[in-house]
Design a protein around this motif. Structure first.
Motif, PDB file in Angstrom:
ATOM      1  N   LEU A  78      39.373  62.097  62.831  1.00 40.93           N
ATOM      2  CA  LEU A  78      38.689  60.956  62.229  1.00 40.93           C
ATOM      3  C   LEU A  78      37.839  60.335  63.337  1.00 40.93           C
ATOM      4  O   LEU A  78      38.357  59.651  64.210  1.00 40.93           O
ATOM      5  CB  LEU A  78      39.694  59.930  61.683  1.00 40.93           C
ATOM      6  N   GLN A  79      36.546  60.615  63.301  1.00 40.21           N
ATOM      7  CA  GLN A  79      35.659  60.126  64.361  1.00 40.21           C
ATOM      8  C   GLN A  79      35.434  58.629  64.252  1.00 40.21           C
ATOM      9  O   GLN A  79      35.291  57.938  65.249  1.00 40.21           O
ATOM     10  CB  GLN A  79      34.317  60.854  64.318  1.00 40.21           C
ATOM     11  N   ASN A  80      35.366  58.134  63.009  1.00 41.11           N
ATOM     12  CA  ASN A  80      35.154  56.714  62.768  1.00 41.11           C
ATOM     13  C   ASN A  80      36.029  56.314  61.581  1.00 41.11           C
ATOM     14  O   ASN A  80      35.690  56.593  60.434  1.00 41.11           O
ATOM     15  CB  ASN A  80      33.678  56.441  62.476  1.00 41.11           C
ATOM     16  N   VAL A  81      37.152  55.680  61.873  1.00 41.64           N
ATOM     17  CA  VAL A  81      38.115  55.307  60.835  1.00 41.64           C
ATOM     18  C   VAL A  81      37.462  54.471  59.737  1.00 41.64           C
ATOM     19  O   VAL A  81      37.718  54.677  58.556  1.00 41.64           O
ATOM     20  CB  VAL A  81      39.324  54.563  61.461  1.00 41.64           C
ATOM     21  N   ASN A  82      36.586  53.539  60.118  1.00 42.33           N
ATOM     22  CA  ASN A  82      35.968  52.665  59.125  1.00 42.33           C
ATOM     23  C   ASN A  82      35.157  53.435  58.090  1.00 42.33           C
ATOM     24  O   ASN A  82      35.203  53.123  56.909  1.00 42.33           O
ATOM     25  CB  ASN A  82      35.110  51.604  59.803  1.00 42.33           C
ATOM     26  N   SER A  83      34.427  54.463  58.524  1.00 42.58           N
ATOM     27  CA  SER A  83      33.634  55.225  57.553  1.00 42.58           C
ATOM     28  C   SER A  83      34.416  56.394  56.965  1.00 42.58           C
ATOM     29  O   SER A  83      34.174  56.787  55.828  1.00 42.58           O
ATOM     30  CB  SER A  83      32.336  55.729  58.201  1.00 42.58           C
ATOM     31  N   LYS A 102      40.455  53.513  66.040  1.00 47.34           N
ATOM     32  CA  LYS A 102      39.155  53.645  65.372  1.00 47.34           C
ATOM     33  C   LYS A 102      38.612  55.069  65.411  1.00 47.34           C
ATOM     34  O   LYS A 102      37.723  55.419  64.651  1.00 47.34           O
ATOM     35  CB  LYS A 102      38.128  52.706  66.008  1.00 47.34           C
ATOM     36  N   SER A 103      39.128  55.891  66.333  1.00 48.50           N
ATOM     37  CA  SER A 103      38.677  57.274  66.489  1.00 48.50           C
ATOM     38  C   SER A 103      39.889  58.065  66.955  1.00 48.50           C
ATOM     39  O   SER A 103      40.469  57.745  67.994  1.00 48.50           O
ATOM     40  CB  SER A 103      37.551  57.325  67.517  1.00 48.50           C
ATOM     41  N   LEU A 120      49.399  62.901  68.094  1.00 47.38           N
ATOM     42  CA  LEU A 120      48.246  62.075  67.741  1.00 47.38           C
ATOM     43  C   LEU A 120      47.646  61.494  69.015  1.00 47.38           C
ATOM     44  O   LEU A 120      48.378  61.011  69.891  1.00 47.38           O
ATOM     45  CB  LEU A 120      48.678  60.947  66.802  1.00 47.38           C
ATOM     46  N   VAL A 121      46.321  61.570  69.115  1.00 46.19           N
ATOM     47  CA  VAL A 121      45.588  60.978  70.232  1.00 46.19           C
ATOM     48  C   VAL A 121      44.480  60.118  69.656  1.00 46.19           C
ATOM     49  O   VAL A 121      43.916  60.444  68.614  1.00 46.19           O
ATOM     50  CB  VAL A 121      45.006  62.057  71.177  1.00 46.19           C
ATOM     51  N   GLY A 122      44.187  58.995  70.312  1.00 42.98           N
ATOM     52  CA  GLY A 122      43.152  58.150  69.736  1.00 42.98           C
ATOM     53  C   GLY A 122      42.576  57.121  70.679  1.00 42.98           C
ATOM     54  O   GLY A 122      43.078  56.885  71.783  1.00 42.98           O
ATOM     55  N   PHE A 123      41.507  56.518  70.169  1.00 45.81           N
ATOM     56  CA  PHE A 123      40.786  55.461  70.868  1.00 45.81           C
ATOM     57  C   PHE A 123      40.665  54.252  69.950  1.00 45.81           C
ATOM     58  O   PHE A 123      40.700  54.383  68.728  1.00 45.81           O
ATOM     59  CB  PHE A 123      39.372  55.931  71.248  1.00 45.81           C
ATOM     60  N   ARG A 124      40.472  53.090  70.548  1.00 40.75           N
ATOM     61  CA  ARG A 124      40.312  51.855  69.781  1.00 40.75           C
ATOM     62  C   ARG A 124      38.838  51.491  69.591  1.00 40.75           C
ATOM     63  O   ARG A 124      38.521  50.370  69.213  1.00 40.75           O
ATOM     64  CB  ARG A 124      41.092  50.730  70.450  1.00 40.75           C
ATOM     65  N   LYS A 125      37.958  52.452  69.851  1.00 37.82           N
ATOM     66  CA  LYS A 125      36.525  52.308  69.592  1.00 37.82           C
ATOM     67  C   LYS A 125      36.090  53.465  68.712  1.00 37.82           C
ATOM     68  O   LYS A 125      36.608  54.578  68.834  1.00 37.82           O
ATOM     69  CB  LYS A 125      35.723  52.319  70.889  1.00 37.82           C
ATOM     70  N   GLU A 126      35.099  53.223  67.841  1.00 40.53           N
ATOM     71  CA  GLU A 126      34.603  54.242  66.930  1.00 40.53           C
ATOM     72  C   GLU A 126      33.844  55.340  67.681  1.00 40.53           C
ATOM     73  O   GLU A 126      33.243  55.084  68.717  1.00 40.53           O
ATOM     74  CB  GLU A 126      33.643  53.636  65.883  1.00 40.53           C
ATOM     75  N   ASN A 127      33.873  56.522  67.099  1.00 40.28           N
ATOM     76  CA  ASN A 127      33.038  57.653  67.525  1.00 40.28           C
ATOM     77  C   ASN A 127      33.239  58.079  68.979  1.00 40.28           C
ATOM     78  O   ASN A 127      32.326  58.648  69.583  1.00 40.28           O
ATOM     79  CB  ASN A 127      31.556  57.351  67.264  1.00 40.28           C
ATOM     80  N   VAL A 128      34.397  57.825  69.546  1.00 39.62           N
ATOM     81  CA  VAL A 128      34.666  58.271  70.911  1.00 39.62           C
ATOM     82  C   VAL A 128      35.172  59.710  70.897  1.00 39.62           C
ATOM     83  O   VAL A 128      34.766  60.534  71.712  1.00 39.62           O
ATOM     84  CB  VAL A 128      35.677  57.345  71.625  1.00 39.62           C
ATOM     85  N   LEU A 129      36.060  60.014  69.956  1.00 37.88           N
ATOM     86  CA  LEU A 129      36.577  61.376  69.823  1.00 37.88           C
ATOM     87  C   LEU A 129      35.726  62.111  68.791  1.00 37.88           C
ATOM     88  O   LEU A 129      35.631  61.695  67.645  1.00 37.88           O
ATOM     89  CB  LEU A 129      38.051  61.344  69.380  1.00 37.88           C
ATOM     90  N   ASN A 130      35.075  63.184  69.231  1.00 36.08           N
ATOM     91  CA  ASN A 130      34.251  63.972  68.316  1.00 36.08           C
ATOM     92  C   ASN A 130      34.749  65.416  68.315  1.00 36.08           C
ATOM     93  O   ASN A 130      35.685  65.767  69.032  1.00 36.08           O
ATOM     94  CB  ASN A 130      32.768  63.877  68.701  1.00 36.08           C
TER      95      ASN A 130
END
Length: 156
Positions: A78-83, A102-103, A120-130
């Motif tokens: 999920l690159q951008n959770v919001n979208s 968020k990503s 699970l790995v993630g970031f709290r900013k959108e579009n960080v993990l692509n």
């Protein structure tokens, strides 16, 4: 597989190392727990958590990030959770909400022919993990993570 069945691998140290090496904001390992003849997933090891809500999250197959990965046996990104999810459906993803992710990406961990865990790995900013960075992360893990196998580098 239960906690007692796991070999003497320090999974907490493993996920701490992954978080530091890849600069993830959050890394977690969910494992299948037997519960009255129905298997559930619980987050057993976390690194970079904001709170302890993860301890109360119990997921069934097909529910939440871990439950979906467990059910389909494939990685998700999920690159951008919001979208990708939208705010109306976020309540179905408690780890995303409680950790403000968020990503993120999640991988199934196999034992033989069964999925027994989710990393699970993630970031709290959108579009960080692509896709390229998630594929690179998966390749860096190789074919094993502790006692578990990683089957494929999938194309979510």
């Amino acid at each position: 597989m239960t906690m007692a069945d796991l070999p003497s691998i320090n999974y907490q140290q493993e996920i701490d190392d992954i978080r530091k090496r890849w600069k993830f904001d959050f890394v977690s390992l969910a494992l299948v727990q037997p519960a009255e003849d129905r298997f559930v997933l619980t987050w057993q090891y976390v690194s970079g958590n904001m709170n302890d809500r993860y301890k109360r999250i119990v997921l069934h197959s097909g529910k939440g990030v871990a439950g979906i990965v467990f059910k389909i046996g494939k990685a998700i990104l999920l690159q951008n959770v919001n979208s990708d999810i939208g705010t109306r459906d976020l309540f179905n993803y408690p780890i995303i909400v409680s950790e403000q992710l968020k990503s993120l990406g999640a991988l199934p961990l196999w034992e033989g022919a069964r999925v027994v865990g989710v990393l699970l790995v993630g970031f709290r900013k959108e579009n960080v993990l692509n896709q390229p960075s998630f594929a690179s992360f998966q390749e860096s893990l190789g074919s094993t993570f502790g006692a578990f196998q990683i089957r494929e580098v999938s194309q979510p």
